[in-house]
Motif scaffolding. Structure first.
Motif, PDB file in Angstrom:
ATOM      1  N   ARG A 163       0.648  -1.248   0.041  1.00  0.00           N
ATOM      2  CA  ARG A 163      -0.054  -0.044   0.099  1.00  0.00           C
ATOM      3  C   ARG A 163       0.952   1.268  -0.120  1.00  0.00           C
ATOM      4  NH1 ARG A 163      -3.022  -3.742  -0.915  1.00  0.00           N
ATOM      5  NH2 ARG A 163      -4.982  -3.836  -0.012  1.00  0.00           N
ATOM      6  N   TRP A 164       0.495   2.139  -0.931  1.00  0.00           N
ATOM      7  CA  TRP A 164       1.060   3.452  -0.582  1.00  0.00           C
ATOM      8  C   TRP A 164       0.735   4.055   0.580  1.00  0.00           C
ATOM      9  CZ3 TRP A 164       0.034   2.913  -6.504  1.00  0.00           C
ATOM     10  CH2 TRP A 164       1.192   3.066  -7.025  1.00  0.00           C
ATOM     11  N   VAL A 165       1.818   4.870   1.299  1.00  0.00           N
ATOM     12  CA  VAL A 165       1.277   5.715   2.350  1.00  0.00           C
ATOM     13  C   VAL A 165       0.715   6.911   1.734  1.00  0.00           C
ATOM     14  CG1 VAL A 165       2.205   6.961   4.168  1.00  0.00           C
ATOM     15  CG2 VAL A 165       3.284   5.124   3.301  1.00  0.00           C
ATOM     16  N   ARG A 166      -0.681   7.220   2.149  1.00  0.00           N
ATOM     17  CA  ARG A 166      -1.397   8.305   1.406  1.00  0.00           C
ATOM     18  C   ARG A 166      -1.267   9.777   2.064  1.00  0.00           C
ATOM     19  NH1 ARG A 166      -3.173   4.037  -0.817  1.00  0.00           N
ATOM     20  NH2 ARG A 166      -4.217   3.920  -2.842  1.00  0.00           N
ATOM     21  N   THR A 167      -0.204  10.363   1.817  1.00  0.00           N
ATOM     22  CA  THR A 167       0.205  11.516   2.504  1.00  0.00           C
ATOM     23  C   THR A 167      -0.585  12.563   1.565  1.00  0.00           C
ATOM     24  OG1 THR A 167       2.038  11.644   0.904  1.00  0.00           O
ATOM     25  CG2 THR A 167       2.615  10.614   3.094  1.00  0.00           C
ATOM     26  N   PRO A 168      -0.552  13.846   2.169  1.00  0.00           N
ATOM     27  CA  PRO A 168      -1.212  14.869   1.362  1.00  0.00           C
ATOM     28  C   PRO A 168      -0.356  14.936   0.126  1.00  0.00           C
ATOM     29  CG  PRO A 168      -0.953  15.527   3.341  1.00  0.00           C
ATOM     30  CD  PRO A 168      -0.243  14.108   3.474  1.00  0.00           C
ATOM     31  N   ARG A 169       0.754  14.840   0.047  1.00  0.00           N
ATOM     32  CA  ARG A 169       1.482  14.921  -1.226  1.00  0.00           C
ATOM     33  C   ARG A 169       1.140  13.786  -2.241  1.00  0.00           C
ATOM     34  NH1 ARG A 169       8.352  15.036  -2.333  1.00  0.00           N
ATOM     35  NH2 ARG A 169       8.148  14.099  -4.301  1.00  0.00           N
ATOM     36  N   PHE A 170       1.082  12.592  -1.738  1.00  0.00           N
ATOM     37  CA  PHE A 170       0.707  11.677  -2.767  1.00  0.00           C
ATOM     38  C   PHE A 170      -0.672  11.926  -3.204  1.00  0.00           C
ATOM     39  CE2 PHE A 170      -1.874   7.538  -3.468  1.00  0.00           C
ATOM     40  CZ  PHE A 170      -0.863   6.966  -4.286  1.00  0.00           C
ATOM     41  N   GLU A 171      -1.694  12.561  -2.372  1.00  0.00           N
ATOM     42  CA  GLU A 171      -3.107  12.647  -2.930  1.00  0.00           C
ATOM     43  C   GLU A 171      -3.243  14.234  -3.693  1.00  0.00           C
ATOM     44  OE1 GLU A 171      -5.198  12.300   0.704  1.00  0.00           O
ATOM     45  OE2 GLU A 171      -5.567  10.195   0.133  1.00  0.00           O
ATOM     46  N   GLY A 172      -2.032  14.895  -3.934  1.00  0.00           N
ATOM     47  CA  GLY A 172      -2.099  15.922  -4.432  1.00  0.00           C
ATOM     48  C   GLY A 172      -2.880  17.157  -3.818  1.00  0.00           C
ATOM     49  N   ARG A 173      -2.482  17.059  -2.372  1.00  0.00           N
ATOM     50  CA  ARG A 173      -2.774  18.152  -1.443  1.00  0.00           C
ATOM     51  C   ARG A 173      -1.774  18.813  -1.043  1.00  0.00           C
ATOM     52  NH1 ARG A 173      -5.056  16.610   2.652  1.00  0.00           N
ATOM     53  NH2 ARG A 173      -5.023  14.280   2.651  1.00  0.00           N
ATOM     54  N   ALA A 174      -0.698  18.790  -1.009  1.00  0.00           N
ATOM     55  CA  ALA A 174       0.693  19.200  -0.392  1.00  0.00           C
ATOM     56  C   ALA A 174       0.651  20.680  -0.595  1.00  0.00           C
ATOM     57  CB  ALA A 174       1.896  18.470  -1.031  1.00  0.00           C
ATOM     58  N   SER A 175       1.113  21.436   0.265  1.00  0.00           N
ATOM     59  CA  SER A 175       1.251  23.002   0.186  1.00  0.00           C
ATOM     60  C   SER A 175       2.471  23.338  -0.959  1.00  0.00           C
ATOM     61  CB  SER A 175       1.623  23.451   1.452  1.00  0.00           C
ATOM     62  OG  SER A 175       2.948  23.254   1.783  1.00  0.00           O
ATOM     63  N   GLY A 176       3.048  22.738  -0.865  1.00  0.00           N
ATOM     64  CA  GLY A 176       4.248  23.267  -1.969  1.00  0.00           C
ATOM     65  C   GLY A 176       5.204  23.628  -1.170  1.00  0.00           C
ATOM     66  N   ASN A 177       5.494  23.952  -0.203  1.00  0.00           N
ATOM     67  CA  ASN A 177       6.359  24.386   0.872  1.00  0.00           C
ATOM     68  C   ASN A 177       7.180  23.318   1.280  1.00  0.00           C
ATOM     69  OD1 ASN A 177       7.974  25.354   2.934  1.00  0.00           O
ATOM     70  ND2 ASN A 177       6.187  26.426   4.085  1.00  0.00           N
ATOM     71  N   PRO A 178       8.549  23.394   0.907  1.00  0.00           N
ATOM     72  CA  PRO A 178       9.430  22.312   1.265  1.00  0.00           C
ATOM     73  C   PRO A 178       9.861  22.208   2.560  1.00  0.00           C
ATOM     74  CG  PRO A 178      10.590  24.216   0.156  1.00  0.00           C
ATOM     75  CD  PRO A 178       9.246  24.569   0.078  1.00  0.00           C
ATOM     76  N   LEU A 179       9.493  23.117   3.597  1.00  0.00           N
ATOM     77  CA  LEU A 179       9.573  23.094   4.872  1.00  0.00           C
ATOM     78  C   LEU A 179       8.210  22.646   5.489  1.00  0.00           C
ATOM     79  CD1 LEU A 179      11.549  26.163   5.838  1.00  0.00           C
ATOM     80  CD2 LEU A 179      12.450  23.838   5.170  1.00  0.00           C
ATOM     81  N   ASP A 180       7.051  22.395   4.821  1.00  0.00           N
ATOM     82  CA  ASP A 180       5.904  21.794   5.336  1.00  0.00           C
ATOM     83  C   ASP A 180       6.378  20.248   5.881  1.00  0.00           C
ATOM     84  OD1 ASP A 180       3.282  21.050   5.811  1.00  0.00           O
ATOM     85  OD2 ASP A 180       2.579  21.162   3.930  1.00  0.00           O
ATOM     86  N   LEU A 181       5.816  20.233   7.229  1.00  0.00           N
ATOM     87  CA  LEU A 181       6.045  19.215   8.005  1.00  0.00           C
ATOM     88  C   LEU A 181       5.196  17.945   7.583  1.00  0.00           C
ATOM     89  CD1 LEU A 181       6.999  20.022  11.481  1.00  0.00           C
ATOM     90  CD2 LEU A 181       8.447  19.631   9.597  1.00  0.00           C
ATOM     91  N   ARG A 182       3.885  18.221   6.877  1.00  0.00           N
ATOM     92  CA  ARG A 182       3.097  17.305   6.394  1.00  0.00           C
ATOM     93  C   ARG A 182       3.158  17.068   4.765  1.00  0.00           C
ATOM     94  NH1 ARG A 182       0.783  19.568  10.827  1.00  0.00           N
ATOM     95  NH2 ARG A 182      -0.366  18.403  12.171  1.00  0.00           N
ATOM     96  N   GLY A 183       4.245  17.685   4.248  1.00  0.00           N
ATOM     97  CA  GLY A 183       4.358  17.459   2.614  1.00  0.00           C
ATOM     98  C   GLY A 183       5.322  16.629   2.424  1.00  0.00           C
TER      99      GLY A 183
END
Length: 438
Positions: free
Chosen positions: A79-99
């Protein structure tokens, strides 16, 4: 004619990504799964969803798991780990701790299982590898969380750190046995470095300030944003457990780099001993698409009050992914296991892969050679009447698929205790763990 760019190693052979999530039940087994094994083996790794990434370390996280119970291999899942980045919801900030991509390791502590990468918060996963969400310890964790936390076998504490390209460059944390974050200490560094691992002993933690430093230009190119520096002084930071930043002392070492610490412990006179997979140099000019440098097993000894470590190579063969029985974390280990890598970590190259058992107390090394196989990291599983077992994925070139291989830890030269045949190829990945049933 324009030059055709070669496929980077992390997208080729058994590094190449797989694109389907599957589930298979009642897996065929050669040999016998030990009846004492009841739990889940889970291993993380980079598996870029779109088939491309700027480096092996940057692909989307995918966890491969095998459940063992009652002498049976009940199921395999990936299973892929469904992070916000995987789901296309990342902020784009490289320092985002949820990205993050949450692609490096799997660790269980205080009833929670985390998928980890070193530039983000932990991502919790469930018993069937489902993604449950990020863990920020009630809002108290405001830095990244290393992919290599250490669990003290005596206190049950979880020790970890976060590093960053922005100040504070390094912060050390402790969570108690129940999983509550109880301590955070910012530690001084002169520059942002790549700090993948650290060491824990009964009385100290040791951090590695080594000459692989942050490079903004590489970050802009979309590859690993670190490069070798001839001017960054390599050193180890020794901090007594429970002390503040003012107690941190620095010890010089030879130039080199370490991704992975096998273990560390203290001798009776207070000397600290660290066994590490040591690279003489790493990523001069930035990471290469065609090669990965080779590491060897090195021992650092830090005498009380010394300002320089004594350094000794314990073997000259190329190895990576050193592991011990984690019930000995921070204590004298005696035995260490590692994957023999040859040209690079798990390279899909001619020849047979091998696992090395280092009997450090007796100075004897033994091998298990995987005929026609390419091993990933093997984790130690305690239990049984001997040293327990070693468990890891091995790609079988002949079958064109992978097996979960179980070895007797005390006799790695012997035939596998069991080979669980998986229905598909498990690409070369990073770190796994055995999660016993509660």
């Amino acid at each position: 004619m324009p030059e055709v760019e070669a496929t980077p190693y992390w997208l080729d052979g058994n590094f190449a990504p797989v694109q389907e999530e599957i589930t298979a039940f009642t897996l065929p087994v050669e040999g016998a799964v030990p009846a004492e094994l009841s739990g889940l083996y889970a291993r993380n790794g980079a598996n870029p969803r779109d088939g491309h990434s700027g480096h092996w370390f940057l692909g989307d996280g995918m966890i491969h798991g095998v459940a063992l119970r009652g002498g049976r291999a009940e199921w395999y899942r990936n299973r892929w780990v469904r992070t916000p980045r995987f789901e296309g919801r990342a902020s784009g900030n490289p320092l985002d701790l949820r990205g993050s991509v949450a692609n490096t390791s799997v660790v269980a502590h205080a009833g929670r299982v985390f998928a980890l990468v070193e530039n983000a918060l932990p991502m919790t996963i469930g018993p069937e590898l489902e993604t449950l969400g990020y863990e920020d310890f009630g809002g108290r964790l405001t830095t990244p969380f290393t992919a290599h936390p250490k669990i003290c076998p005596e206190t049950g504490e979880l020790h970890f750190f976060g590093y960053s390209p922005m100040p504070p460059y390094l912060t050390y944390h402790v969570a108690d046995r129940a999983g509550a974050l109880v301590r955070s200490v910012a530690l001084p560094l002169p520059a942002p470095v790549m700090m993948h691992d650290f060491a824990l002993t009964r009385g100290h933690v040791v951090f590695m300030d080594l000459p692989v430093v942050f490079d903004l230009g590489l970050a802009m190119r979309g590859t690993m944003p670190f490069t070798w520096s001839d001017t960054h002084a390599p050193r180890l930071g020794v901090l007594p457990r429970g002390a503040g930043a003012e107690a941190l002392r620095w010890v010089s070492v030879e130039p080199g780099y370490v991704f992975h610490v096998g273990n560390a412990y203290e001798e009776a006179d207070g000397t600290l001993v660290l066994d590490v997979a040591w690279y003489p140099e790493l990523w001069r000019g930035g990471p290469s698409a065609s090669r990965f440098e080779s590491a060897r097993l090195r021992r650092w000894r830090i005498a009380p009050g010394a300002d320089r470590a004594q350094e000794t190579d314990l073997d000259d063969r190329a190895i990576e992914f050193p592991r011990i029985d984690e019930q000995r974390t921070g204590l004298a280990h005696g035995v260490l296991y590692a994957v023999q890598t040859g040209a690079g970590p798990d390279r899909d190259a001619p020849g047979d892969g091998a696992l090395v058992r280092y009997d450090l107390a007796r100075g004897r090394n033994t091998l298990h050679v995987f005929a026609g196989g390419i091993p990933s990291e093997f984790a130690h599983v305690p239990g049984g009447s001997g040293e327990g077992w070693l468990m890891g994925f091995v790609y079988d070139r002949i079958r064109g698929a992978s097996d979960l291989v179980i070895l007797a830890a005390s006799d790695v030269e012997a035939a596998p205790v069991a080979r669980v045949h998986l229905p598909r190829r498990v690409l070369q990945g990073f770190h796994g763990t055995w999660i016993p049933d509660a």
